[in-house]
Design a protein around this motif. Structure first.
Motif, short mmCIF file in Angstrom:
data_model
loop_
_atom_site.label_atom_id
_atom_site.label_comp_id
_atom_site.label_asym_id
_atom_site.label_seq_id
_atom_site.Cartn_x
_atom_site.Cartn_y
_atom_site.Cartn_z
N ALA A 126 0.83 -1.21 0.00
CA ALA A 126 0.00 0.00 0.00
C ALA A 126 0.86 1.25 0.00
N ALA A 127 1.98 1.22 0.73
CA ALA A 127 2.87 2.38 0.77
C ALA A 127 3.43 2.70 -0.61
N LEU A 128 3.60 1.67 -1.44
CA LEU A 128 4.12 1.87 -2.80
C LEU A 128 3.01 2.15 -3.81
N GLY A 129 1.76 2.13 -3.37
CA GLY A 129 0.65 2.43 -4.27
C GLY A 129 -0.06 1.23 -4.85
N PHE A 130 0.31 0.02 -4.44
CA PHE A 130 -0.38 -1.19 -4.92
C PHE A 130 -1.73 -1.34 -4.22
N ALA A 131 -2.72 -1.82 -4.94
CA ALA A 131 -3.91 -2.36 -4.30
C ALA A 131 -3.49 -3.69 -3.69
#
Length: 529
Positions: A126-131
């Protein structure tokens, strides 16, 4: 009961009307609780930097005091998906705000006998922008036999079904929340999570585009059984390291390539003078030590599990006893054989042997051993795999990854260049199971949180390297591992080392500082010539 496919289709139709990027609409997903086969346990909008309690967590997964770090503004959903009338899989979703979403999804696996959500990898994702998605693999808890006893469908969820269910649910939720599907779908797991990944690539090759698989527990039943068999054998690790450590040119407490060496325990026998009379080995002990680092054979005499690597502590799961039995502290064997293999709550592992191992393999509960080497479909679709394994792994011998790699190559009948086009295996000398150890082990490992924000690049982070490979065609020729002070990721760096895709080896150049990554070069073999 209606089919799982039908219920997910309904789930999709409802979410498209309810979920958009606002706190109110995220919470309103709770109305889905009436949909057949899908129950919404939680739906909440959470802000980055907050910490949430997880009060329903069982003790073996961290207990009711466990908290999760929210690493992005997310819509958090917790779903129960009925897989049969007697089984269900929990799936948790962390969906970043559309403006923060990187267009990708990442699913996670489990450890041991499953039962625990991999929040560490979800937090990183999530921190990297992944769902980001997690699953309990069909039951709650990583210790116990009761959830398997008389529950064949729960065993099937853990054995082969849960990750596929997680993948299906993630596709639906991503498409409906963001209005489009993920551009690429990733998976990350270690140990059992590594097994689940390879198994999924074989059984359901369309689920993911890229997989990060650490210390993979392929051939899972033999791995677990090995603990009961090795418990009757004695390991002498310190003496092995003293004899073999410096042969790679660096005296650092690490046997770099343990498969290239042989250790003769007679060198430690009483009378040789190498050990004093209180430590030396008597004849029966010499034989026991020798057997501790031999392969395991089945009742027919066929080798079914490779030997543990020299320098790996094979007695960490038991208290060895002079009468040939052992008190196992490794609960997975007792729990799985009691609940899933024999379905007998009175069974105990004190006399565990090759017959028990062979019976489990014949039964293969839940198809748990279905991680086969035929990855033809995943290879042909263009999927990519980065696998890594510590050479001091005390849980899953790293030799198993060598055997699996060559097995995949043989099954596909391809050369080294072709297998490196979709599957690269990195060995990390000095790393224990999944993480930890004397070596420079941090490479963006699955199940470790947080990532070092200063090293979020394809050279230092295996997940970033996987994305670069899948999406831009740039394969990782090397990975740089990092060792931190007190193994605290993000603290002072004490050493780095360059690692190479198998069968190449990481070799010290013989001149420069061994704590610098640039001092290590990739060679076909340090023992050539």
């Amino acid at each position: 009961m209606v089919s799982l496919t039908w219920s997910i289709a309904i789930l999709a139709g409802v979410i498209v009307r309810l979920v958009r990027s606002s706190p109110e609409t995220c919470v309103s997903v709770g109305t889905l609780s009436s949909i057949p086969n899908v129950t919404v346990v939680a739906s909440e909008y959470l802000l980055s930097g907050s910490q949430i309690p997880l009060p329903g967590t069982v003790e073996s997964c961290g207990g009711p005091d466990l908290k999760a770090n929210i690493t992005a503004d997310i819509c958090r959903l917790v779903l129960l998906v009925a897989t049969t009338p007697s089984s269900e899989v929990q799936v948790e979703a962390w969906l970043p705000e559309p403006q923060s979403w990187n267009g990708r999804s990442i699913a996670t696996g489990n450890g041991g006998i499953g039962g625990c959500i991999d929040y560490a990898t979800m937090q990183n994702g999530a921190a990297l922008g992944f769902a980001s998605f997690g699953t309990n693999a069909g039951h709650n808890g990583s210790v116990g036999y009761e959830f398997f006893l008389n529950q064949p469908e729960v065993i099937n969820d853990f054995g082969h079904r849960a990750i596929h269910i997680e993948a299906d649910v993630s596709k639906v939720l991503v498409a409906q929340y963001y209005g489009k599907g993920a551009s690429k779908k990733y998976y990350a797991g270690c140990s059992t999570g590594g097994r689940q990944g390879f198994q999924n690539a074989h059984l359901y090759p369309e689920d993911f585009d890229g997989m990060l698989l650490g210390s993979p527990g392929v051939d899972w039943l033999h791995i677990v059984a090995s603990k009961g068999i090795l418990a009757r054998r004695i390991a002498i690790v310190k003496a092995q390291i003293e004899q073999l450590d410096a042969l790679d040119g660096v005296a650092d407490g690490i046997i770099d390539e343990p498969t290239q060496h042989r250790f003769d325990p007679t060198s430690l026998a009483c009378g040789t003078g190498l050990l004093n009379s209180s430590l030396c080995l008597h004849p029966q002990q010499v034989e026991s030590v020798r057997r501790a680092y031999e392969p395991i054979a089945n009742t027919s005499g066929h080798i079914v599990y490779p030997p543990f690597e020299l320098g790996s502590n094979t007695d960490v799961f038991s208290n060895n006893q002079a009468n040939g039995t052992a008190a196992l502290s490794y609960t997975i064997l007792e729990n799985f054989w009691r609940g899933a293999v024999y379905n007998d709550s009175s069974w105990t592992p004190e006399k565990f042997g090759e017959r028990d191992m062979d019976f489990a393999v014949r039964v293969n509960p839940g198809q748990v051993n279905a991680a086969e080497t035929d990855l033809t479909s995943f290879y042909r679709k263009g999927g990519k795999i980065i696998s890594y394994h510590g050479r001091n792994d005390e849980t899953v011998t790293s030799a198993l990854s060598e055997h699996f790699f060559t097995g995949v190559q043989s099954a596909l009948n391809i050369n080294l260049e072709d297998i490196h086009d979709f599957y690269r295996l990195f060995f990390l000398p000095g790393m224990h199971h999944c993480s930890g150890g004397l070596g420079a082990w941090s490479i963006g490992n699955a199940q470790k949180y947080p990532y070092d924000q200063a090293l979020l690049d394809p050279k230092h982070n295996a997940l970033i390297a996987l994305v670069e490979w899948v999406e831009n065609g740039t394969a990782p020729d090397t990975l740089i591992g990092t060792k931190y002070e007190n193994d605290l990721i993000g603290s002072t760096i004490t050493a780095q080392r360059t690692y190479c895709p198998y069968p190449m080896f990481s070799n010290w150049d013989g001149v420069n500082d061994t704590s610098l990554a640039a001092s290590w070069k990739c060679m076909p073999s340090r023992f050539d010539g």
